[in-house]
Design an enzyme around this catalytic site. Structure first.
Site, PDB file in Angstrom:
ATOM      1  CB  VAL A   1      76.302  65.042  14.323  1.00  0.00           C
ATOM      2  CG1 VAL A   1      75.602  64.236  15.443  1.00  0.00           C
ATOM      3  CG2 VAL A   1      75.287  65.717  13.592  1.00  0.00           C
TER       4      VAL A   1
ATOM      5  CB  ALA B   1      82.504  68.053  18.764  1.00  0.00           C
TER       6      ALA B   1
ATOM      7  CE  LYS C   1      74.724  72.470  15.387  1.00  0.00           C
ATOM      8  NZ  LYS C   1      75.959  72.763  16.160  1.00  0.00           N
TER       9      LYS C   1
ATOM     10  CD  GLU D   1      74.841  78.075  19.834  1.00  0.00           C
ATOM     11  OE1 GLU D   1      75.145  79.073  19.437  1.00  0.00           O
ATOM     12  OE2 GLU D   1      75.146  76.914  19.361  1.00  0.00           O
TER      13      GLU D   1
ATOM     14  CE  LYS E   1      74.942  69.287  17.915  1.00  0.00           C
ATOM     15  NZ  LYS E   1      74.971  69.509  19.403  1.00  0.00           N
TER      16      LYS E   1
ATOM     17  CG  LEU F   1      82.343  62.223  19.528  1.00  0.00           C
ATOM     18  CD1 LEU F   1      81.074  61.968  20.302  1.00  0.00           C
ATOM     19  CD2 LEU F   1      83.424  61.437  20.005  1.00  0.00           C
TER      20      LEU F   1
END
Ligand code: ADP
Ligand code: ASP
Ligand code: MG
Length: 814
Positions: free
Chosen positions: A608, A610, A578, A666, A681, A612
């Site tokens: 954003v 994964a 990202k 994380e 995101k 989808l």
């Protein structure tokens, strides 16, 4: 009668020569003239040795030794011991003469074209003699004939012109009278009327065979080589190239003239005149049909028959404002070149007559510039013509086909295909026969251009995608597995041929142009060279494949900084990292602009949600004319997990710990809990909605106490969570008391974005969001009240890998 010619690879060693013998022994013709090349590589060796000797470099003796050993070993392996001595002594005596010639060159420090031809003739002299003796030892009804006694030429050493009158008579007389069924002869070499050895030009053994075939009215000319015929493109450069079963003389001539080395260009002329067919066959796959070359024109079949290319081309442009007014300019231009024996491979002239542009061999370029500038000195001094300069390191690529003239738009297709793949075209020419369209391009683009054109004109629309994957952790490994599983399906159903050419992790990197075996990439990677981001890029750039895609599966800022170099080289970038897209706006915009400018998609669907299809949907809405009014979303799988599991029966600390242990957060959970990840995101979604926005502009009201946010390590962080448990419980209770659930929500509306914890009442689309799912609501002009909803697993290696995969397929369908 039949003529069979065997090239250098076919006679490179004893093992191959044994195959040749089988082929000859199986021939059904009453008489077989077998023309052979020098043992593979020997012509080059001889020329190098001569160059070394004439440069008074002593090491020529080592090369000579190598030549000697190659021949003596071949004899020892082929011929039974009892018969060896005669052959060995004859060959040794020839080698002695060769040595004397080289010594001469060494002493004088010079080599004339005449001496060079004499020296180089030993390649074919020795091979043909050894092969004939082997055939005799194998009890074939065979004799040997010295080609120099029948094929006569002028004294243009290096590329002598055949005296067909004398040669044809010699051939007819000799071959009619010779009693044996098989006659072995040297290709490539001949002799002048005064008896000096001459040669017919590099690759000229094919020509020898054609000259004989024509002289004796052979029923067939067979060219036996190391590939199964004339291919749609050079099979060493285009892996998907396929043999052409049947082709016309003209097409074959055009392809060979433009570099299809499998046939020496002058070969066709003598047999064409007699209508003798040629078959090109593979010594190493004798059953294969190969290519049949006949006079029948291909006027119904495929439009484009083959693509070939010539390297080492220079372009000379004669141009100037005064050209139109000067009569006979082109005549003088071509005369000057022809007088200097410089052959013009390609001509184009602008219709305005302001410039003439010719392609010549790189070797001739400097001389050509000199003589042309000299010839037009006067016009140049008056400023009517500009001094000529040569642009070097170019190549010509040519599309060839009898049937091309019947089809419109082929050149358009050719040039747009090249253009789309960023191959710059320097000049264009179309033969008057319309059997050929050629373009001059930069040498380094040849491989890309050939493959692109081959794909466009021959591969049934199968598109090759070349992947270079950096980062093979959880996501990267899953991604490679998925490709491995789906390759066949994609090829058959989507006509996408995916090849992973490079893989790197932070330690090592590997490349394999044939495609890395995805069942054992990890083994291969372990043995790879030391990883280096810059080198990885340079390798890809050097390979210069069309449809190259760089896939970043790392979370590294340094890797994200290399995207621009890829895009500028028309290499697409697909990333789940990202960092680039959430960096400062100008950088994001720059990368998007480069992608457009260089026709190289830059895709980051997995930034954003994964796998989808959130960004793609957003793009499609906008592209189709919709406007985004509002976005509301739960975009953090980790935060969703936390708030779905946290309640008055647990402690916040324990739930965070559990999430961390199960890989939902994380390694530093604060990145998720502080909201930074969600900010990135929504920032990306806002930008993709067309807004110029930076991360500082996003409102973030943290739910963590300041003390927790200020910690600098996980231990202190977790301790602070325990300390503030009461506060977390209060948060939960406030929501629970109103029948709501806690959700971490990102929002974008009217150019403003915010993130924060919200109370979500029953009945809201977010209320029943499970596990680590993500959800996005798009309110748009077309979906103003009932938003478009995308919902599903928004974290995890498998779904992320499939999101990357989907981006790759998007590029494939681009
Ligand atoms: P030989 O030694 O048998 O004469 P060459 O090396 O001269 O063989 O010619 C065969 C080679 O020509 C092949 O190995 C291939 O690399 C090259 N080649 C270039 N273009 C083509 C093409 N269109 N079809 C087949 N081979 C080609
Ligand atoms: N041996 C010669 C060459 O390498 C001729 C041939 O092989 O056709 O050019
Ligand atoms: Mg050849």
């Amino acid at each position: 009668m039949k003529v069979l010619k065997f090239g250098g690879t076919s006679v490179a060693n004893a093992k191959n020569i044994a195959l040749v013998k089988n082929i000859v022994a199986n021939s059904k013709a009453t008489k077989n003239i077998v023309v052979v090349s020098a043992l593979g590589g020997v012509t080059d060796l001889l020329l190098n040795t001569a160059t070394l000797a004439s440069a008074q470099d002593n090491t020529y003796k080592n090369s000579l030794k190598e030549i000697e050993e190659r021949h003596l070993n071949t004899i020892k392996e082929l011929i039974p011991v009892l018969q060896q001595s005669k052959v060995l002594s004859k060959v040794k005596s020839e080698l002695n003469t060769l040595e004397t010639l080289l010594e001469g060159a060494y002493l004088i420090g010079e080599i004339t074209p005449k001496l060079s031809d004499k020296i180089v003739s030993y390649g074919e002299l020795l091979s043909s003699y050894i092969i004939s003796e082997y055939f005799i030892a194998e009890k074939l009804n065979c004799s040997y004939k010295d080609s120099r006694e029948v094929i006569k030429t002028n004294s243009n050493f290096g590329k002598a012109i055949v005296d067909f009158k004398v040669t044809n008579t010699n051939c007819k007389e000799f071959f009619t009278a010779v009693p044996e069924q098989i006659i072995v002869m040297a290709g490539f070499i001949a002799s002048s009327i005064s008896g000096d050895s001459t040669t017919l030009g590099r690759g000229g053994s094919d020509y020898t065979a054609a000259i004989i075939a024509s002289a004796i009215d052979a029923e067939l000319l067979e060219i036996w080589t190391d590939v199964s015929g004339m291919y749609t493109a050079n099979p060493r450069i285009v892996k998907q190239a396929m043999p052409i079963p049947h082709i016309s003389y003209e097409e074959a001539m055009e392809l060979s003239h433009f570099g299809a080395k499998v046939l020496y260009p002058p070969t066709i002329q003598p047999v064409l005149a007699k209508g003798i067919s040629i078959v090109i066959k593979n010594t190493f796959d004798a059953e294969n049909e190969g290519t049949l070359i006949t006079k029948n024109k291909n006027e119904q079949g495929k439009t484009v028959r083959g693509i070939s290319h010539v390297e080492h081309i220079a372009l000379l442009s004669l141009e100037g404002p005064g050209m139109v007014g000067i009569p006979g300019i082109s005549k003088r231009f071509f005369e000057v070149l022809s007088q200097a024996n410089i052959s013009v491979v390609l001509i184009t002239q602008a219709s305005s007559e302001h410039s003439i542009c010719v392609g010549v061999s790189d070797n001739d370029a400097l001389k050509a510039v000199e003589i042309v500038n000299e010839a037009f000195e006067y016009e140049i001094s008056l400023g009517k013509i500009k001094p000529v300069i040569a642009e070097q390191d170019l190549a010509i690529i040519a599309l060839v086909g009898d049937n091309m003239k019947r089809h419109q738009g082929l050149s358009g297709k050719m040039f747009s295909t090249l253009g789309k793949n960023n191959v710059n075209i320097r000049a264009i020419a179309q033969g008057a026969s319309e059997r050929n369209i050629s373009a001059v391009i930069v040498k380094d683009d040849v491989k890309k251009a050939l493959n692109t054109l081959h794909e466009e004109f021959f591969e049934d629309n199968t598109k090759q995608l070349n992947l270079f994957v950096m980062g093979v952790g959880n996501v990267g490994t899953k991604f490679l597995n998925q490709i491995q599983q789906q390759r066949k399906f994609l090829k058959e159903n989507l006509k996408l041929n995916i090849r992973v050419i490079g893989v790197s992790n932070s330690r090592t990197m590997v490349f394999d142009e044939d495609g890395i075996n995805l069942k054992s990439w990890d083994e291969k990677l372990k043995g790879g060279e030391k990883a280096d981001k810059q080198k990885f890029f340079e390798n890809i750039q050097k390979l210069n494949y069309r449809n190259s895609i760089f896939v970043d599966n790392t979370a590294s800022a340094a890797v994200s900084e290399t995207y621009a170099s890829y895009l500028k080289n028309s290499i697409s970038v697909v990333t789940c990292n990202k960092i680039a897209c959430s960096s400062e706006y100008n950088n994001y915009k720059h990368l998007k602009d480069l992608a457009r400018q260089y026709n190289a998609p830059f895709l980051f669907e997995t930034n954003v949600g994964a796998g989808l299809p959130i960004i793609d949907t957003l793009k499609n809405l906008i592209a189709s004319g919709d406007k985004i009014l509002k976005i509301q979303a739960v975009l953090s799988g980790s935060l969703n997990f936390l708030f779905n599991n946290f309640n008055d029966q647990s402690t916040f600390h324990d739930i965070v710990k559990q999430a961390q242990e199960q890989g939902y957060t994380e390694p530093d959970p604060k990145i998720d809990l502080s909201g930074i990840d969600v900010m990135r995101k929504i920032l990306i979604l806002a930008r993709e909605s067309g807004n110029k926005i930076d991360i500082e502009e996003i409102a973030n009201k943290p739910f963590l106490p300041e003390e927790s946010l200020a910690t600098t390590n996980n231990e202190d962080f977790f301790a602070s969570l325990i300390k503030h448990e009461a506060g977390f419980q209060k948060m939960y209770k406030e929501a629970n008391d109103t029948g709501s659930k806690l959700k971490y929500v990102a929002q974008y509306e009217n150019g403003k974005a915010s993130v924060g914890l919200q109370h979500i009442p029953k009945g809201h689309d977010f209320y029943n969001l499970e596990g680590s799912d993500n959800i996005v609501l798009f309110y748009t002009e077309r979906y103003p009240n009932q938003p478009m909803i995308i919902k599903g697993a928004g974290a995890g290696a498998d779904v992320t890998a499939s999101g990357i995969f989907a981006d790759i397929i998007r590029i494939g369908n681009f």
